[in-house]
Design a protein around this motif. Structure first.
Motif, PDB file in Angstrom:
ATOM      1  N   ALA A  70     -13.362 -29.327 -55.493  1.00 36.10           N
ATOM      2  CA  ALA A  70     -14.414 -28.478 -54.919  1.00 36.10           C
ATOM      3  C   ALA A  70     -15.255 -29.258 -53.923  1.00 36.10           C
ATOM      4  N   ARG A  71     -15.554 -30.513 -54.232  1.00 34.25           N
ATOM      5  CA  ARG A  71     -16.327 -31.339 -53.295  1.00 34.25           C
ATOM      6  C   ARG A  71     -15.525 -31.606 -52.023  1.00 34.25           C
ATOM      7  N   ALA A  72     -14.240 -31.888 -52.169  1.00 31.65           N
ATOM      8  CA  ALA A  72     -13.399 -32.132 -50.997  1.00 31.65           C
ATOM      9  C   ALA A  72     -13.329 -30.893 -50.105  1.00 31.65           C
ATOM     10  N   VAL A  73     -13.122 -29.750 -50.715  1.00 36.89           N
ATOM     11  CA  VAL A  73     -13.035 -28.495 -49.954  1.00 36.89           C
ATOM     12  C   VAL A  73     -14.373 -28.158 -49.310  1.00 36.89           C
ATOM     13  N   ALA A  74     -15.474 -28.470 -50.006  1.00 32.31           N
ATOM     14  CA  ALA A  74     -16.797 -28.212 -49.437  1.00 32.31           C
ATOM     15  C   ALA A  74     -16.996 -29.007 -48.151  1.00 32.31           C
ATOM     16  N   TYR A  75     -16.564 -30.258 -48.137  1.00 32.26           N
ATOM     17  CA  TYR A  75     -16.638 -31.051 -46.899  1.00 32.26           C
ATOM     18  C   TYR A  75     -15.723 -30.473 -45.822  1.00 32.26           C
ATOM     19  N   ARG A  76     -14.505 -30.154 -46.212  1.00 33.35           N
ATOM     20  CA  ARG A  76     -13.561 -29.579 -45.241  1.00 33.35           C
ATOM     21  C   ARG A  76     -14.143 -28.347 -44.578  1.00 33.35           C
ATOM     22  N   ASP A  77     -14.654 -27.437 -45.377  1.00 30.05           N
ATOM     23  CA  ASP A  77     -15.154 -26.171 -44.845  1.00 30.05           C
ATOM     24  C   ASP A  77     -16.460 -26.336 -44.073  1.00 30.05           C
ATOM     25  N   ALA A  78     -17.346 -27.208 -44.572  1.00 33.96           N
ATOM     26  CA  ALA A  78     -18.638 -27.402 -43.902  1.00 33.96           C
ATOM     27  C   ALA A  78     -18.447 -27.957 -42.496  1.00 33.96           C
ATOM     28  N   PHE A  79     -17.556 -28.916 -42.341  1.00 31.07           N
ATOM     29  CA  PHE A  79     -17.343 -29.512 -41.019  1.00 31.07           C
ATOM     30  C   PHE A  79     -16.527 -28.593 -40.115  1.00 31.07           C
ATOM     31  N   ALA A  80     -15.634 -27.821 -40.703  1.00 29.75           N
ATOM     32  CA  ALA A  80     -14.911 -26.834 -39.891  1.00 29.75           C
ATOM     33  C   ALA A  80     -15.876 -25.803 -39.321  1.00 29.75           C
ATOM     34  N   ASP A  81     -16.819 -25.352 -40.134  1.00 36.51           N
ATOM     35  CA  ASP A  81     -17.775 -24.325 -39.695  1.00 36.51           C
ATOM     36  C   ASP A  81     -18.801 -24.887 -38.708  1.00 36.51           C
ATOM     37  N   ALA A  82     -19.374 -26.053 -39.036  1.00 35.63           N
ATOM     38  CA  ALA A  82     -20.457 -26.594 -38.214  1.00 35.63           C
ATOM     39  C   ALA A  82     -19.985 -26.970 -36.811  1.00 35.63           C
ATOM     40  N   PHE A  83     -18.750 -27.403 -36.684  1.00 38.84           N
ATOM     41  CA  PHE A  83     -18.223 -27.836 -35.390  1.00 38.84           C
ATOM     42  C   PHE A  83     -17.273 -26.814 -34.757  1.00 38.84           C
ATOM     43  N   ALA A  84     -17.210 -25.626 -35.317  1.00 36.20           N
ATOM     44  CA  ALA A  84     -16.255 -24.626 -34.828  1.00 36.20           C
ATOM     45  C   ALA A  84     -16.462 -24.309 -33.354  1.00 36.20           C
ATOM     46  N   ASP A  85     -17.701 -24.132 -32.935  1.00 36.21           N
ATOM     47  CA  ASP A  85     -17.981 -23.757 -31.552  1.00 36.21           C
ATOM     48  C   ASP A  85     -18.099 -24.957 -30.616  1.00 36.21           C
ATOM     49  N   LEU A  86     -18.113 -26.160 -31.176  1.00 36.35           N
ATOM     50  CA  LEU A  86     -18.258 -27.363 -30.347  1.00 36.35           C
ATOM     51  C   LEU A  86     -16.913 -27.971 -29.971  1.00 36.35           C
ATOM     52  N   CYS A  87     -16.042 -28.118 -30.965  1.00 30.49           N
ATOM     53  CA  CYS A  87     -14.751 -28.782 -30.717  1.00 30.49           C
ATOM     54  C   CYS A  87     -13.659 -28.212 -31.612  1.00 30.49           C
ATOM     55  N   ASP A  88     -13.764 -26.909 -31.886  1.00 26.84           N
ATOM     56  CA  ASP A  88     -12.766 -26.227 -32.710  1.00 26.84           C
ATOM     57  C   ASP A  88     -12.657 -26.853 -34.104  1.00 26.84           C
ATOM     58  N   GLY A  89     -13.816 -27.233 -34.662  1.00 23.79           N
ATOM     59  CA  GLY A  89     -13.845 -27.794 -36.008  1.00 23.79           C
ATOM     60  C   GLY A  89     -13.701 -29.292 -36.020  1.00 23.79           C
ATOM     61  N   ALA A  90     -14.215 -29.923 -37.058  1.00 24.70           N
ATOM     62  CA  ALA A  90     -14.109 -31.369 -37.225  1.00 24.70           C
ATOM     63  C   ALA A  90     -13.152 -31.690 -38.358  1.00 24.70           C
ATOM     64  N   ASP A  91     -12.484 -32.848 -38.244  1.00 24.41           N
ATOM     65  CA  ASP A  91     -11.544 -33.277 -39.276  1.00 24.41           C
ATOM     66  C   ASP A  91     -12.246 -34.128 -40.319  1.00 24.41           C
ATOM     67  N   VAL A  92     -11.893 -33.930 -41.579  1.00 28.82           N
ATOM     68  CA  VAL A  92     -12.449 -34.713 -42.677  1.00 28.82           C
ATOM     69  C   VAL A  92     -11.355 -35.612 -43.231  1.00 28.82           C
ATOM     70  N   TYR A  93     -11.578 -36.917 -43.143  1.00 20.50           N
ATOM     71  CA  TYR A  93     -10.682 -37.920 -43.715  1.00 20.50           C
ATOM     72  C   TYR A  93     -11.286 -38.396 -45.033  1.00 20.50           C
ATOM     73  N   TYR A  94     -10.606 -38.132 -46.145  1.00 15.36           N
ATOM     74  CA  TYR A  94     -11.073 -38.657 -47.425  1.00 15.36           C
ATOM     75  C   TYR A  94     -10.868 -40.169 -47.423  1.00 15.36           C
ATOM     76  N   ALA A  95     -11.922 -40.927 -47.729  1.00 11.82           N
ATOM     77  CA  ALA A  95     -11.850 -42.388 -47.745  1.00 11.82           C
ATOM     78  C   ALA A  95     -11.191 -42.850 -49.035  1.00 11.82           C
ATOM     79  N   GLY A  96      -9.904 -43.140 -48.954  1.00  6.97           N
ATOM     80  CA  GLY A  96      -9.129 -43.468 -50.142  1.00  6.97           C
ATOM     81  C   GLY A  96      -9.569 -44.728 -50.848  1.00  6.97           C
ATOM     82  N   LYS A  97     -10.291 -45.621 -50.150  1.00  6.50           N
ATOM     83  CA  LYS A  97     -10.718 -46.859 -50.800  1.00  6.50           C
ATOM     84  C   LYS A  97     -11.658 -46.575 -51.969  1.00  6.50           C
TER      85      LYS A  97
END
Length: 468
Positions: A70-97
């Motif tokens: 749920a936390r991962a999806v929340a980041y995915r969706d929040a950045f997709a929505d916030a940057f939708a009109d700026l650059c067609d959404g932002a990519d979220v890279y989970y920091a595997g470290k």
């Protein structure tokens, strides 16, 4: 201030309040399915702590799958929505470290996140879990030739170059393989993030990145542009970890976008991407008040839009790298209490020490970063008063502290289970075999069932590595 109950007193940190009920769980410290049953036993994902301990033993990392995803999806969706009109959404890279296993990589792949890695071991786990190769990034200030070769052969989407020397190494390997290497340049933007000095990574005097102030970043751009074997995808900045102040990100974005604009102006190259890094804070104790994904994404979108407008440039594709704020709150460590003792301090104060069956081998962060954690009695409810306690491990080391200060029931005793929340990030990842202790396993729980993500080590595992 002194702690109440059982005739035991000790100095209490200013941020730690004596609880009215020692059984209370602060929601911001625990994953979303954690609660207590009718008998006061801690539960998660439909299982009790007692059941988990009986099945998997202690110490053990208990990961709430529903919460993590749920936390991962929340980041995915929040950045997709916030940057939708700026650059067609932002990519979220989970920091595997922060924490990575094949099962976690599979969740990341299924939930549509990218993956940030720091070694061939991490990106191999990502590939094994089904993450698209072109959605994986490779970081590191001293990547081996073997790691770079493996990354290019696997088709990783970006190699984040950390030094002038590495530019030549990546170019030579790409030339040998007959491929064009997609690279980003990690830029040291000179921002002093308000965090521990060991995890602040954008000031000048440290090992990461190409200095903006010193001219290394501009020189790196010219060198990459001059190599036909390299494709400059963009610029990267990471200012540190456990950050709550968005002001540092604003300064970082302004400086990074200034260089981005300079590349376009000086070299005629319009870079397609920038990466603003991660380091978003989480709550380890009641002292911390982290921002949520939607607020973080919204603030960063405002910053990027404003800076691009002021410099008269198009908004590039944006990416970020949250790790701790996804994995950290999703997990707690379950221990069994061994001994307790009260120790006299200066001025007549006393402190209770509660020893558990793990310690700095499964959580080095307290010793390394002076980190604070919370804890709660997990195997039962208690009506005893709370006493200020220090949770310590079983290692032959005076610095073997897991929780420096917490109110625990005065009747906590050998055989009780103790849970420490917020241990999903950098605890199992940084675990060791100090004193030849096998590392704990990681168990995921969901819908009343548990499964092993990483099995518990055994003495036989340790002996198998001993060539003597």
């Amino acid at each position: 201030m002194h702690s109440p109950g059982a005739g035991v007193t000790a100095i209490v940190p200013s941020w730690l309040q004596a609880p009215a009920d020692v059984n209370e769980l602060l929601p911001q410290l625990w994953s979303r399915t954690v609660g207590r049953d009718a008998d006061g036993v801690l539960t998660v994902g439909g299982l009790s702590a007692a059941e988990i301990a009986a099945t998997h033993g202690t110490p053990v990392f208990v990961l709430d799958e529903e919460d993590f995803r749920a936390r991962a999806v929340a980041y995915r969706d929040a950045f997709a929505d916030a940057f939708a009109d700026l650059c067609d959404g932002a990519d979220v890279y989970y920091a595997g470290k922060s924490f990575l296993a094949t099962g976690v990589a599979r969740w990341i792949a299924e939930d549509g996140l990218h993956l940030d890695t720091c070694s061939s071991g991490e990106f191999t786990l990502g590939l094994r879990g089904g993450v698209r190769p072109d959605w994986i990034a490779l970081h590191g200030n001293n990547k081996s030739r073997g790691e770079i070769r493996a990354a290019l052969q696997a088709g990783l989407g970006r190699i984040v170059v950390d030094s002038l020397e590495e530019i030549e190494v990546v170019a030579s390997i790409a030339r040998e393989l007959g491929v064009v290497a997609p690279v980003m340049l990690r830029v040291t933007v000179g921002v002093e993030a308000h965090t521990h000095s060991y995890i602040a990574t954008a000031h000048e005097d440290q090992k990461f990145g190409l200095s903006l102030a010193g001219g290394q970043a501009e020189l790196a751009v010219a060198r990459v542009v001059g190599h036909p074997e390299l494709q400059l995808r963009g610029l990267h900045s990471h200012i540190g970890s456990q950050i709550f102040d968005m002001g540092a990100f604003e300064v970082s974005a302004r400086r990074l976008l200034g260089l981005h604009h300079g590349v376009q102006r000086e070299h005629g190259v319009e870079l397609p991407e920038i990466d603003l890094g991660g380091g978003f804070g989480m709550a380890y104790t009641s002292e911390h008040q982290p921002l949520g994904p939607a607020e973080i994404a919204g603030r960063l979108a405002e910053i990027v839009a404003r800076e691009c407008l002021s410099q008269g440039i198009a908004v590039p594709k944006v990416s970020v790298e949250p790790g701790r704020s996804i994995s950290g709150p999703s997990t707690f460590t379950l221990y069994e209490v061994g001994t307790t003792k009260d120790v006299a301090l200066d001025g007549g104060a006393r402190r209770r020490y509660v020893s558990v069956d793990g310690g700095m081998s499964d959580n080095i962060r307290t010793a390394l970063y002076d980190a604070d954690y919370s804890a709660t009695l997990a195997s039962r409810a208690s009506t005893a008063p709370g006493v200020l306690s220090r949770v310590v491990g079983k290692h032959c080391e005076s610095g073997d502290v897991v929780v420096k200060d917490e109110f625990l029931p005065a009747d906590a005793a050998a055989g009780d289970l103790l849970a420490v929340p917020g241990t999903g990030a950098y605890c199992r990842s940084m675990a060791s075999n100090y004193n030849q202790l096998p590392r704990p396993g990681v168990v995921s729980v969901r819908d009343g069932a548990s499964r092993v993500l990483v099995r518990r080590e055994t003495p036989e595992d340790l002996l198998a590595l001993d060539a003597g």
